[in-house]
Design a protein around this motif. Structure first.
Motif: not given
Length: 573
Positions: A498-502, A511-519, A521-535
């Motif tokens: 997992y990767m945890l991002v703010a 996020r600087q390495v994977y700019p679209q990760a939190a949304t 839209r990055t291949v190989g990085l799937t959103v497992a859980y998200s809330d208003p501040r963290y993904t």
């Protein structure tokens, strides 16, 4: 017949006016019991208020969370490292939390925060009580003074929210108490104590090294006025200055050896800007700084506006040495915030917490006036009590209206309404509460069990790490340094699931390495859980930063000098 040798001329040395040291009497058993009672009463009161503030009102400072998380990682990170304390804040602010962070239940529940600040709040009140005793305030007047100081809203807030303000305030109170004792007695042992405590105060708040320098000027001037010899003056100055010089040298060497920036610690020591517009800095002019200085005094320590002129008058008219130096230190407390704002070109440095030293010095100054003018004691006592009582009302209003602050308005609303402030916005655009951090921590606790399986930038996600109570789950920048960690971000090892991002923290290096990760839209990085501040992102095997088509919009990645500069995730972006 021998001739007697002429007698040597008699040399009459000029009479020196250095008084013999006057020693205060040893503390009696009753005084020790009184000191213990003062500590228990006020520390207990501050602790109870802090428990309600965090558990029921949900008013939690992210700066306090950051320091507690660093102290927790110093014990419980795998591997544990004292380097987790970092160089972005004065070291004693975090070191003071180490005993509380040792126990995971205290740290995870955040009860370590009010316990720490209440401890130093109680200690501050005991030092204040001792100064009032030395200035001959009788018990009823002394206890009433202590009560009015303790219920001053800013002191109540900072002594209960786990902030670092009470750590440095206690050390300043102790250092100035010893300085006053030295002025009264010229006993060298008080000079030694003052020098040692000022060194600790400087490591809790770098601005107190300036107070230490003013103290050095005081020592030299006082001894020269009393016609001490040059050797006595030099010896006294060396005794007084050595602890602070040693502290500065050691911290500079550590900064050079660990992060390669000998004086990087100094640049990171000033307060973060918090302003009503949410901008990182507020333009300041000399006139504006002076206006904010008066506003700060009126909103945090109105008594000082009465005490300082009287001290100056006593120094000039009565030639009171003690009053003169109390006026000098009080003026330093008054003008320091504006000076800092002008140095950093940021008016938001004049924050409400900067009024605490001014509040302390105004009470010390009033006590000195009480001791110095016996015939005016009834009038001075009346002015002291009336001034402190009026201060409570004025400071309470200031917590709601002062422009540059950090959750003081949320505290004001919580006490006024008795309701939780979770989800509200405090003055300065600061979102109150940690519901997002708690939700993410609970999800990780439930679904993640493998050690070092969550890759995260701890400088941005420290609150989540702390609230899980399982630091070993996270692969952080503290583990083995920034370079290996950044390599793991670009080429995640098999152990990273997992990767945890703010989401709204631009300083998050993932996020600087994977700019679209939190949304998502990055291949190989799937959103497992998200809330208003963290993904929380699930990492697929073979993910590599070079395969990403979207380049970072943040430019080249710049690593901070320690384990990352904290960003208040409670601030509205």
């Amino acid at each position: 017949m021998s001739v007697a040798a002429p007698a040597a001329p008699v040399v009459i040395e000029p009479k020196r006016r250095v008084q013999q040291p006057v020693r205060f009497g040893s503390a009696s058993h009753s005084r020790r019991l009184e000191t213990l009672a003062v500590f228990l009463v006020f520390a207990g009161g501050f602790g109870a208020l802090g428990y309600w503030l965090i558990v029921s009102a949900h008013v939690v400072s992210f700066d306090s969370l950051n320091r507690l998380a660093r102290a927790y990682l110093a014990w419980h990170n795998v591997p544990s490292k004292l380097a987790a304390i970092g160089f972005t804040q004065p070291p004693l602010q975090t070191l003071a939390l180490l005993p509380f962070a040792l126990f995971t239940p205290l740290a995870k529940s955040l009860l370590a925060l009010p316990l720490c600040s209440a401890l130093f709040g109680g200690l501050t009140m005991t030092v204040l009580n001792r100064v009032l005793q030395r200035c001959q305030l009788r018990a009823p007047l002394r206890y009433l003074t202590l009560l009015l100081v303790a219920v001053t809203p800013t002191l109540c807030f900072y002594a209960s929210d786990g902030g670092a303000e009470l750590i440095s305030l206690y050390l300043l109170a102790a250092a100035m108490s010893a300085a006053i004792a030295w002025l009264l007695t010229l006993d060298t042992r008080y000079l030694v104590v003052s020098g040692m405590v000022f060194a600790l105060a400087g490591l809790a708040d770098y601005s107190y090294f300036v107070w230490m320098l003013l103290g050095a000027v005081m020592v030299a001037v006082v001894l020269y006025r009393h016609r001490a010899t040059k050797d006595e003056v030099e010896g006294s100055l060396i005794t007084y200055l050595t602890p602070s010089l040693y502290a500065i040298l050691v911290w500079t060497v550590f900064s050079a050896l660990i992060v390669g920036q000998p004086f990087g610690w100094f640049n990171g020591g000033h307060s973060a800007a918090v302003d009503t517009s949410g901008a990182s800095a507020v333009p300041v002019t000399l006139l504006h700084a002076l206006h904010q200085t008066f506003t700060l005094a009126w909103s945090s320590a109105p008594l000082s506006l009465l005490v300082i002129p009287v001290l100056l008058g006593a120094a000039l008219i009565k030639r009171s040495e003690l009053a003169a130096w109390m006026a000098a230190f009080s003026l330093l407390a008054l003008l320091s915030p504006a000076t800092e704002a002008l140095l950093y070109h940021d008016a938001s440095q004049i924050q409400l917490d900067k009024g605490l030293p001014l509040l302390l010095m105004s009470v010390y100054g009033a006590a000195v006036l009480y001791k110095s003018f016996q015939t005016l004691r009834p009038l001075i006592a009346l002015a002291l009590i009336a001034g402190l009582a009026g201060s409570v009302a004025l400071v309470w209003q200031g917590m709601s209206t002062f422009p540059y602050q950090n959750l003081e308005q949320a505290f004001h609303r919580a006490v006024t309404t008795g309701r939780s402030q979770e989800g509200t916005v405090s003055r300065g655009g600061i979102e109150v509460g940690i519901s997002s951090e708690l939700a993410m921590a609970q999800y990780i606790d439930t679904h993640v069990h493998a050690r070092k399986s969550v890759l995260t930038d701890n400088s941005q996600t420290y609150a989540v790490i702390l609230l899980t109570g399982h630091a070993g789950l996270f692969h952080t920048r503290i583990d083995h340094g920034d370079t290996p960690w950044l390599r793991a971000v670009k080429h995640p090892p098999a152990s990273v699931k997992y990767m945890l991002v703010a989401q709204d923290a631009s300083g998050d290096l993932i996020r600087q390495v994977y700019p679209q990760a939190a949304t998502g839209r990055t291949v190989g990085l799937t959103v497992a859980y998200s809330d208003p501040r963290y993904t929380l992102l699930s990492v697929s095997p073979g993910v590599d930063s070079k395969t990403q088509s979207t380049l970072s919009s943040a430019g080249p990645i710049t690593l901070s000098p320690s384990s990352g500069t904290s960003t208040s995730l409670g601030a509205t972006p």
